[in-house]
Design a protein around this motif. Structure first.
Motif, PDB file in Angstrom:
ATOM      1  N   TYR A  74       0.807  -1.216   0.000  1.00  0.00           N
ATOM      2  CA  TYR A  74       0.000   0.000   0.000  1.00  0.00           C
ATOM      3  C   TYR A  74       0.840   1.266   0.000  1.00  0.00           C
ATOM      4  N   SER A  86       3.788   5.067  -3.259  1.00  0.00           N
ATOM      5  CA  SER A  86       3.866   6.454  -2.802  1.00  0.00           C
ATOM      6  C   SER A  86       4.179   6.489  -1.307  1.00  0.00           C
ATOM      7  N   GLU A 123       8.300   0.313 -17.688  1.00  0.00           N
ATOM      8  CA  GLU A 123       7.365  -0.800 -17.899  1.00  0.00           C
ATOM      9  C   GLU A 123       7.515  -1.460 -19.282  1.00  0.00           C
ATOM     10  N   ALA A 139      10.214  10.046  -7.687  1.00  0.00           N
ATOM     11  CA  ALA A 139       9.652  10.133  -6.327  1.00  0.00           C
ATOM     12  C   ALA A 139       9.986   8.864  -5.548  1.00  0.00           C
ATOM     13  N   PRO A 168       3.551   7.692   2.574  1.00  0.00           N
ATOM     14  CA  PRO A 168       2.341   8.033   3.323  1.00  0.00           C
ATOM     15  C   PRO A 168       2.253   9.537   3.539  1.00  0.00           C
ATOM     16  N   PHE A 169       1.042  10.041   3.660  1.00  0.00           N
ATOM     17  CA  PHE A 169       0.896  11.485   3.852  1.00  0.00           C
ATOM     18  C   PHE A 169       0.844  11.827   5.336  1.00  0.00           C
ATOM     19  N   ALA A 175       7.009   9.528 -11.124  1.00  0.00           N
ATOM     20  CA  ALA A 175       6.737   8.494 -10.108  1.00  0.00           C
ATOM     21  C   ALA A 175       8.015   7.740  -9.775  1.00  0.00           C
ATOM     22  N   TYR A 191       5.026  -1.636  -8.769  1.00  0.00           N
ATOM     23  CA  TYR A 191       4.848  -0.469  -9.636  1.00  0.00           C
ATOM     24  C   TYR A 191       5.206   0.793  -8.869  1.00  0.00           C
ATOM     25  N   ALA A 192       6.098   1.561  -9.462  1.00  0.00           N
ATOM     26  CA  ALA A 192       6.538   2.795  -8.801  1.00  0.00           C
ATOM     27  C   ALA A 192       5.335   3.685  -8.472  1.00  0.00           C
ATOM     28  N   GLU A 193       4.347   3.673  -9.359  1.00  0.00           N
ATOM     29  CA  GLU A 193       3.168   4.528  -9.174  1.00  0.00           C
ATOM     30  C   GLU A 193       2.377   4.145  -7.922  1.00  0.00           C
ATOM     31  N   ALA A 194       2.530   2.896  -7.492  1.00  0.00           N
ATOM     32  CA  ALA A 194       1.766   2.446  -6.316  1.00  0.00           C
ATOM     33  C   ALA A 194       2.591   2.528  -5.034  1.00  0.00           C
ATOM     34  N   GLU A 226       5.792   3.783 -15.259  1.00  0.00           N
ATOM     35  CA  GLU A 226       5.269   4.319 -16.520  1.00  0.00           C
ATOM     36  C   GLU A 226       5.502   5.808 -16.605  1.00  0.00           C
ATOM     37  N   HIS A 227       5.489   6.459 -15.452  1.00  0.00           N
ATOM     38  CA  HIS A 227       5.646   7.916 -15.403  1.00  0.00           C
ATOM     39  C   HIS A 227       6.951   8.247 -14.683  1.00  0.00           C
ATOM     40  N   ASP A 267       6.392   2.320   2.542  1.00  0.00           N
ATOM     41  CA  ASP A 267       6.780   1.715   3.824  1.00  0.00           C
ATOM     42  C   ASP A 267       6.520   0.206   3.841  1.00  0.00           C
ATOM     43  N   ASP A 268       5.404  -0.208   3.245  1.00  0.00           N
ATOM     44  CA  ASP A 268       5.117  -1.650   3.136  1.00  0.00           C
ATOM     45  C   ASP A 268       6.197  -2.331   2.310  1.00  0.00           C
TER      46      ASP A 268
END
Lengths: 204, 178
Positions: free
Chosen positions: A3, A144, A116, A32, A146-147, A29, A139-142, A25-26, A6-7
């Protein structure tokens, strides 16, 4: 299921010698991910360091020298090695990684970050090395970060600046049910609720 | 609304449901999920309409709605929190479908909203405990034709978002022979 960063880091540091493939893909991302990964590894285990090895502007010969430099490091067993930007030298880098795969196990973890649409080429270039990654692709996009309440506060401020209205005035209008005339009022209200929620939890 | 699952398990279920929706065009049938540092709040977003600047900056998919198989776009937003028992509480949801191709129901767009708080301004009825002019959880039909079209709010009560998605999927697949 992963998620966020950190996971992913928890999973990565569970034992020595883990190999992980992350595709993107981006490009933002991916960039980041590199930043967030370093921070998250440091937060999770202070003794572990993250070392980034970019293949950008390198030819295969230079890449192998750089990789040997990492392998010779006395801190290798406490290093998460991140290989990225290998797309331009994928054939050469693939052959090198295939040949050095046994030695790469000395690292705490190895992460290969790849665009990808180049995954197929990588599998062709280093089939034995790729075997070690197993069937899971992240996936790098997934991944992120935590806020925090500060992130939410910052997002709220951007709404205030965008609409030239304080959140207090917005809330008053929103609560009255008369409509605010603001298209993205839903999200503004959501952020205020989220911030309130996080603040309340922090106080208890 | 509390799911009898932890947020992680609930999101896993939601993710599996999204993967199985035939109404969504093949490709990225994934949810963009971000959580707070202490895992007390979770956001699920696939929408280009409602932006949260900075909060989902590294998540491009969060800003892209799902494309529907035979035309149309589906926006999804969910906010979850972890309750005292560690279970997922669905604080808010918004599901919007736009640009639906011509169909027997003449539905161009629809949107289901469930906010956390209830506006108690004009129309609030303390006996009903709701506001008929702006019910707490409601359905908009053909809402994006104009501002006046957005005034139709049919109260729905809280609906489990997974049921909403699957129910819409059933109608869409039947209507457009997916």
């Amino acid at each position: 299921m992963i998620y966020g960063i950190d996971d992913f880091v928890d999973l990565l540091l569970v034992r020595k010698g883990i190999f992980a493939l992350v595709s993107w893909e981006h490009r933002p991302a991916m960039l980041a991910l590199l930043t967030n990964l370093k921070r998250s590894v440091r937060r999770t285990e202070r003794t572990i360091r993250t070392s980034l090895l970019s293949g950008e502007n390198l030819v295969a010969e230079q890449f192998v020298v750089a990789l040997h430099g990492q392998l010779k490091s006395q801190h290798a067993s406490a290093t998460v090695l991140v290989l990225y930007d290998l797309e331009t030298l994928l054939d050469g880098a693939g052959r090198i990684l295939n040949g050095l795969r046994e030695q790469l196990r000395c690292f705490r973890a190895v992460i290969l970050v790849l665009r990808e649409n180049r995954r197929g080429d990588l599998f062709a270039a280093c089939p034995d090395f790729m075997d070690w990654f197993g069937p899971i692709i992240y996936y790098a996009e997934a991944l992120s970060r935590p806020f925090t309440p500060s992130d939410v506060r910052r997002a709220i401020r951007s709404f205030e600046a965008k609409h030239g209205m304080s959140s207090k005035d917005f809330s008053r209008k929103w609560e009255s049910g008369q409509g605010t005339g603001i298209d993205d009022g839903w999200m503004w209200n959501e952020l205020l609720a989220l911030y309130g929620d996080m603040k309340a939890r922090a106080q208890t | 609304m509390t799911a009898e699952l932890t947020p992680k398990n609930y999101l896993q279920l939601l993710g599996a449901c999204v993967l199985g929706l035939r109404s969504l065009a093949p490709g990225r049938r994934t949810l963009q999920i971000v959580r707070s540092q202490k895992s007390e709040s979770w956001l699920v977003k696939r929408s280009d309409t409602y932006d949260a600047p900075g909060l989902l900056a590294g998540c491009p998919a969060a800003h892209a709605p799902f494309e529907l198989a035979k035309g149309g776009r589906l926006d999804l937003f969910l906010r979850l929190r972890t309750n005292d028992k560690g279970l997922a509480e669905i604080a808010t949801y918004r599901l919007a479908v736009r640009q639906i191709p011509p169909n027997i129901n003449n539905i161009v767009s629809l949107r289901l909203d469930k906010k956390e708080g209830q506006p108690r301004g004009d129309g609030w009825d303390p006996k009903l405990g709701d506001n008929p002019q702006h019910p707490w959880a409601h359905l908009h039909l053909n809402f994006d034709k104009s501002d006046r079209a957005n005034e139709l709010r049919i109260p729905t009560g809280e609906v489990e978002p997974i049921v909403l998605l699957m129910s819409f999927d059933h109608w869409y697949c039947n209507t457009f022979d997916v």
